[in-house]
Scaffold this active site. Structure first.
Site, PDB file in Angstrom:
ATOM      1  N   GLY A  16      17.847  -7.846 -10.174  1.00 15.21           N
ATOM      2  CA  GLY A  16      18.116  -8.923 -11.133  1.00 15.21           C
ATOM      3  C   GLY A  16      17.956  -8.432 -12.566  1.00 15.21           C
ATOM      4  N   ASN A  17      17.093  -7.415 -12.730  1.00 16.63           N
ATOM      5  CA  ASN A  17      16.829  -6.901 -14.079  1.00 16.63           C
ATOM      6  C   ASN A  17      17.941  -6.019 -14.632  1.00 16.63           C
ATOM      7  OD1 ASN A  17      16.158  -4.459 -12.581  1.00 16.63           O
ATOM      8  ND2 ASN A  17      14.317  -5.641 -12.053  1.00 16.63           N
ATOM      9  N   LYS A 134       8.768 -17.995  -0.622  1.00 17.03           N
ATOM     10  CA  LYS A 134       9.381 -17.425  -1.818  1.00 17.03           C
ATOM     11  C   LYS A 134       9.450 -18.465  -2.951  1.00 17.03           C
ATOM     12  CE  LYS A 134      13.358 -14.821  -3.434  1.00 17.03           C
ATOM     13  NZ  LYS A 134      12.531 -13.861  -4.142  1.00 17.03           N
ATOM     14  N   LYS A 213      17.546  -9.770  -1.206  1.00 15.20           N
ATOM     15  CA  LYS A 213      18.797  -9.043  -1.442  1.00 15.20           C
ATOM     16  C   LYS A 213      18.730  -7.581  -0.975  1.00 15.20           C
ATOM     17  CE  LYS A 213      18.520  -6.336  -5.468  1.00 15.20           C
ATOM     18  NZ  LYS A 213      17.123  -6.024  -5.359  1.00 15.20           N
ATOM     19  N   LYS A 275      12.141  -3.225  -0.704  1.00 19.91           N
ATOM     20  CA  LYS A 275      13.003  -2.086  -1.026  1.00 19.91           C
ATOM     21  C   LYS A 275      12.732  -0.926  -0.062  1.00 19.91           C
ATOM     22  CE  LYS A 275      13.035  -3.391  -5.861  1.00 19.91           C
ATOM     23  NZ  LYS A 275      14.085  -4.395  -5.676  1.00 19.91           N
TER      24      LYS A 275
END
Ligand code: ADP
Ligand code: MG
Length: 315
Positions: A16-17, A134, A213, A275
């Site tokens: 998102g960053n 979340k 994601k 991740k």
């Protein structure tokens, strides 16, 4: 390159960053400016790779939720519709930035680009639905939280809405995505982890959830047969003792080391753990290379010069 199929497939998962850096308010001007560097690198890589781009949507979907809170006159939209909206808005921003990049580089042939609204199937019996964890969207007072029509939880910032984050089971558009990259389209898809749907016979219906994601990208990478899976974020890789005096960024981790480091709590849930988990799943599923690298280092990460690579074993 004559035939797209001669090129290896690279999946870049943008955090998102890549659009809104930490601490920024996230105006559209800022988002477009932030995209330039990652997109320039991806445009360069497209000469040598078939490219799939996935992306997060945390800040954007949170902002849409806030906008809904401000207006009582229009009907409120369910989360799955907001995820679809962010796929549209971020897909547009990535696509137009890529387009400008190709124009600026004076490419003689136009590169085909497409952003795809994508669904990801989840299992309605996923235990995650019983335990929404979340946090998303605005911060509420304890009184507001108590009467909210959705589950909330006290977080460090205050009460927030919490949604379930179920496992991605399959990417609905995987065949379309495969076909498009084989025709040398750059495909932008699975934004925000994909629109979560459950399958009821031959129909799909959206559910109130947010899929991670990174895990959705790993599933897509596996289903499409990606060669290189690069997770681009705002740190240069995965570190041991992150944020402490003896912090140590790793250039590589075997599956066994990654398992051990996860077990020892080096990678927190919701940020670095998914991740590492996504990279591990991809390698276990037979993927060739998985790298976690900075959005500023996408190119070097692909070339093995930066980031943390998850490898099968050390010999
Ligand atoms: P993205 O939007 O790319 O998914 P996240 O905020 O979810 O970004 O995850 C990246 C963040 O994970 C980093 O900014 C960093 O603050 C945090 N982090 C937590 N633990 C670690 C670790 N062990 N190594 C590297 N980064 C870590
Ligand atoms: Mg994240």
């Amino acid at each position: 390159m004559e035939n797209a199929r001669d090129k290896k497939i690279l999946l870049v998962a943008l955090g998102g960053n890549a659009l809104i850096r930490k601490g920024q308010q996230g105006s559209i001007e800022q988002q477009f400016a932030n995209l330039k560097l990652p997109i320039k690198q991806i445009a360069e890589l497209s000469r040598d790779y078939r490219i799939i781009i996935t992306h997060g949507n945390g800040p954007q979907v949170g902002n849409l939720l806030l906008q809904q809170e401000c207006n009582a006159e229009v009907p409120k939209l369910p989360l799955e519709i907001l995820v679809a909206q962010t796929q549209g808005q971020i897909g547009y921003m990535i696509e137009s930035t890529l387009d400008s990049e190709f124009m600026a580089s004076g490419a003689s042939i136009t590169q085909n680009l497409v952003s795809l609204i994508s669904y990801v199937v989840v299992d309605e019996k996923d235990p995650a639905f019983q335990q929404p964890v979340k946090p998303i969207g605005p911060i509420y007072t304890p009184e507001e939280a108590a009467t909210a029509p959705f589950p909330t939880r006290k977080t460090a910032k205050g009460y927030r809405r919490v949604v379930a984050s179920p496992e991605p089971v399959t990417i609905v558009e995987k065949r379309e995505i495969s076909n498009l990259i084989n025709m040398d389209f750059i495909v932008i898809c699975c934004g925000g982890g994909g629109i979560p749907v459950v399958r009821e016979g031959r129909t799909f219906s959206g559910v109130d959830a947010v899929i991670d994601k990174d895990l959705a990208s790993a599933k897509l990478a596996e289903e499409v047969g990606v060669d290189i899976f690069l997770i681009a974020t705002d740190v240069k890789g995965a570190a041991l003792n992150f944020g402490k005096a003896d912090q140590k960024f790793l250039r590589s981790m075997t599956l066994a080391e990654a398992d051990r480091n996860l077990g020892e709590g080096h990678f927190p849930p919701g940020s670095m753990a998914p991740k590492v988990e996504a990279a591990m799943r991809f390698i276990r599923a037979g993927g060739m290379r998985a790298v976690i690298a900075s959005i500023d280092d996408i190119n070097r990460g692909v070339r093995g010069q930066a980031g943390t690579e998850i490898i099968r074993s050390s010999f």
